[in-house]
Design a protein around this motif. Structure first.
Motif, short mmCIF file in Angstrom:
data_model
loop_
_atom_site.label_atom_id
_atom_site.label_comp_id
_atom_site.label_asym_id
_atom_site.label_seq_id
_atom_site.Cartn_x
_atom_site.Cartn_y
_atom_site.Cartn_z
N SER A 53 -1.80 -10.20 5.81
CA SER A 53 -3.06 -11.05 6.77
C SER A 53 -2.30 -12.29 6.11
N VAL A 108 -7.86 -4.20 11.65
CA VAL A 108 -9.05 -5.32 12.08
C VAL A 108 -9.60 -6.24 10.69
N THR A 109 -10.05 -5.45 10.33
CA THR A 109 -10.75 -6.30 9.23
C THR A 109 -9.90 -7.38 8.43
N GLU A 110 -8.44 -7.08 8.70
CA GLU A 110 -7.89 -8.18 7.83
C GLU A 110 -7.30 -9.44 8.85
N GLY A 111 -8.35 -10.03 9.66
CA GLY A 111 -7.83 -10.39 10.47
C GLY A 111 -6.41 -11.10 11.02
N ARG A 125 -4.44 -14.70 5.85
CA ARG A 125 -5.63 -15.65 4.97
C ARG A 125 -5.37 -15.64 3.60
N SER A 126 -4.56 -14.63 3.45
CA SER A 126 -4.43 -13.56 1.85
C SER A 126 -3.46 -14.57 0.88
N ALA A 142 0.75 -1.12 0.24
CA ALA A 142 0.54 -0.34 0.26
C ALA A 142 0.94 0.91 0.08
N THR A 143 0.40 1.68 -0.54
CA THR A 143 -1.03 2.37 -1.40
C THR A 143 -0.42 2.44 -2.68
N ILE A 168 -2.31 -6.75 -1.25
CA ILE A 168 -1.67 -5.92 -0.43
C ILE A 168 -1.67 -6.13 0.74
N VAL A 224 -4.57 -9.58 -6.39
CA VAL A 224 -3.87 -9.39 -5.98
C VAL A 224 -3.72 -9.31 -4.41
N ARG A 231 0.82 -4.45 3.95
CA ARG A 231 0.48 -2.58 4.22
C ARG A 231 1.42 -2.41 5.93
#
Lengths: 273, 273
Positions: B189, B165-168, B191-192, B138-139, B158, B156, B160
Motif C-alpha cells: 500500500s 481494495v482496502t489498501e488504497g 501510504r503505508s 503475508a502471512t 505488510i 508494521v 502482500r
C-alpha cells in the motif's frame, strides 16, 4: 543472592505480566527469590492492590497446596471509554476514505500501541470465558488476534483463502460472503485445531458477518465450539446480520463518499456484558 | 492520593514495559505519583538495577530538562541461548515433516509465548539501531514481525501477494523467488511507508532469500532504506544466498525425508553482533 522487597515487586510484576492467566505457585516465587512464603504473600497483596487501583488487571489467588496466583488482564471502564473514543476519532478521519466507500485501517492495525490496547480490551471482555484458542482469517485481523491472544495466553490459528504447502493437509469449506453474496473458500490446516477446542473468533471488520459465519461453520468440521466473537469495527450498513452475539469496540454508522464524512460511534463493548 | 514506593515501583514497571524505547520524563512520573523527583530518581535506579540483573532489559537515562528515562528491551546471553536451544529442539521434531521436505511451523508461529520471546530476541539484536518501521510479507511472518515491533515500539507494514481494495493505491514489483526461480509479485500500500523510512525486514523463514530480496527492492520504490534483516529460521540448503547481512535465530542444516530427520543448529544470532 537474597532479594529485597523492591526488587521482588519489580521482577514479579514483569513475570506476571508476561504470563496472563497462568497459575504461578507461591513456592515458585519463594524459591526464585529465596524468601519466605509469607513475604511473597505480602508482595502479591501489594501487587494485586496496585494492579486493581491502576487498571492493569487483577490477581486471582487460588488457595491450597496446588494453589498460587494468576494475573487476569482487565481494562477499567474509564480507560476503555477513553481508548474507544480515541479509536472513534481516528477512524472518523476523512483521509481514510478509499474509492468505493472503503476505509483504510492498515495504519491502525500496524500500530503496536493501538493493537495492544485493542487486544487488551477484547481479552478483558473474555477474561472470564473458557477459551482454548483464537481464530482469525488472513490477513488484516492477524495483528489484533495475536494481541488478544497474548493477553489471554492462548494460541492463534489463521484461516486462509488458499491452501499452502507449508500448512500440511487442510480442511476447506465454501461460504457465502454476506455483503457481496459471492461464494468464497476458506481453508484451515488440519492439525492446527484440536477436537473440542473452545474458540474465540477475532477479526478487524464485520459487515454482514459472512466471513465470521464461515469461520463458525469451519468450527463444525473440527468438532470445535464457539466461545465468542470479537471485532474491532462493525458496520451498521449490513441489511441482514448473519451473526448476532459478538463484541465490537467501534460501530461504523455511515460513510458519505460525496461529503467525505465518516460517522462512527462506540460499539457494543459496554452493553454486551 | 499519595503513592507509596512499592506501588510506584509496580506501576512504573508496568508503564515502562508497555512503552519500550519511549522517553518518559521524570516530571511525568513525579506528577503521576505526586512524589518528588528525587524519589522518582531513586525508584528508577532500583528498577534499572532489577531489569539488568533479571535480564528484562535496561533503562537508559537522558539527563537535562527535556530528559527522562527509556526502557530498552534486551535479552541476556544466557536466556537467549536457552530459548534458542529450546527452539532448535522444537523445530527438530520429526512430526513437523511435510511432503516435499517442508516443515510445519504454524503452531510455533501461533504460540503467544514463543512469538513474544522471538520478538524480544530479534528486537534485542536491533535495540541500538535506528528503526522507523518493520516490514514483513503475508502471512506467516506477521506474528513475529508484530512481536518484534511491540518491543521496538514501531509500526508494521505488510507486503502482500495481491492488492486489496482496502489498501488504497499500491506499488507492486516483480521479483524472482530464490529457490523456485519463479517470477512473483509483491504489493505494498502506497501510504503505508513514508519516504526515507528506516526499515527492519522480519520474516519467519529464509531459504535463498528471494522474498527478502524482493522486499529490499520494494524499499527503493518508496525511497526507504534498509536498517536490517531478521529471520526466525534460515536454511543452509540455499545454493546461492541473495542476501548476506541478516540475523537468524535458528539454522536448518538438513532435512532427510526418508529417515525422517531434521537437523537444526543455532543461527548467527550470537556471531552477527
Amino acid at each position: 543472592m537474597k532479594f529485597r522487597r523492591s526488587e521482588r515487586l519489580i521482577d514479579m510484576t514483569h513475570y506476571l505480566l508476561e504470563r496472563p492467566k497462568e497459575l504461578v505457585s507461591l513456592t515458585f516465587f519463594s524459591e526464585k527469590y529465596e524468601s519466605a512464603k509469607s513475604s511473597i504473600s505480602e508482595d502479591l497483596a501489594i501487587i494485586k492492590d496496585t494492579f486493581e487501583k491502576q487498571g492493569i488487571g487483577s490477581l486471582q489467588t487460588i488457595p491450597g497446596a496446588s494453589g498460587g496466583v494468576k494475573y487476569i488482564p482487565r481494562t477499567n471502564k474509564e480507560d476503555a471509554k477513553k481508548f474507544i473514543n480515541e479509536l472513534c476519532r481516528l477512524i472518523a478521519d476523512s483521509d481514510r476514505l478509499l474509492p468505493g466507500g472503503y476505509l483504510y485501517l492498515t495504519d491502525l492495525l500496524g500500530n503496536p500501541q493501538i493493537v495492544s490496547k485493542v487486544g487488551k480490551l477484547l481479552a478483558s471482555s473474555f477474561a472470564d470465558t473458557d477459551i482454548d484458542v483464537i481464530m482469525t482469517v488472513a490477513t488484516k485481523g492477524i495483528s489484533i488476534a495475536h494481541a488478544t491472544a497474548a493477553y489471554l495466553n492462548v494460541p492463534v490459528v489463521i484461516v486462509r483463502r488458499d491452501s499452502k504447502v507449508t500448512e500440511g493437509s487442510t480442511v476447506s469449506i465454501n461460504y457465502v460472503s454476506g455483503s457481496s453474496k459471492r461464494i468464497q473458500t476458506m481453508v484451515l490446516s488440519k492439525r492446527s485445531l484440536n477436537e473440542g477446542a473452545k474458540v474465540l473468533i477475532v477479526d478487524d471488520f464485520m459487515k454482514a458477518g459472512g466471513t465470521v459465519k464461515g469461520m463458525v461453520n469451519l468450527l463444525d468440521e473440527f468438532n470445535a465450539s464457539l466461545a465468542g466473537i470479537a471485532v474491532l469495527l462493525e458496520s451498521e450498513e449490513a441489511e441482514e446480520r448473519l451473526v448476532d452475539d459478538y463484541v465490537s469496540l467501534v460501530k461504523l454508522m455511515d460513510v458519505d463518499v460525496k461529503e467525505k464524512k465518516i460517522k462512527v460511534i462506540e460499539g457494543n463493548y459496554f452493553t454486551n456484558k
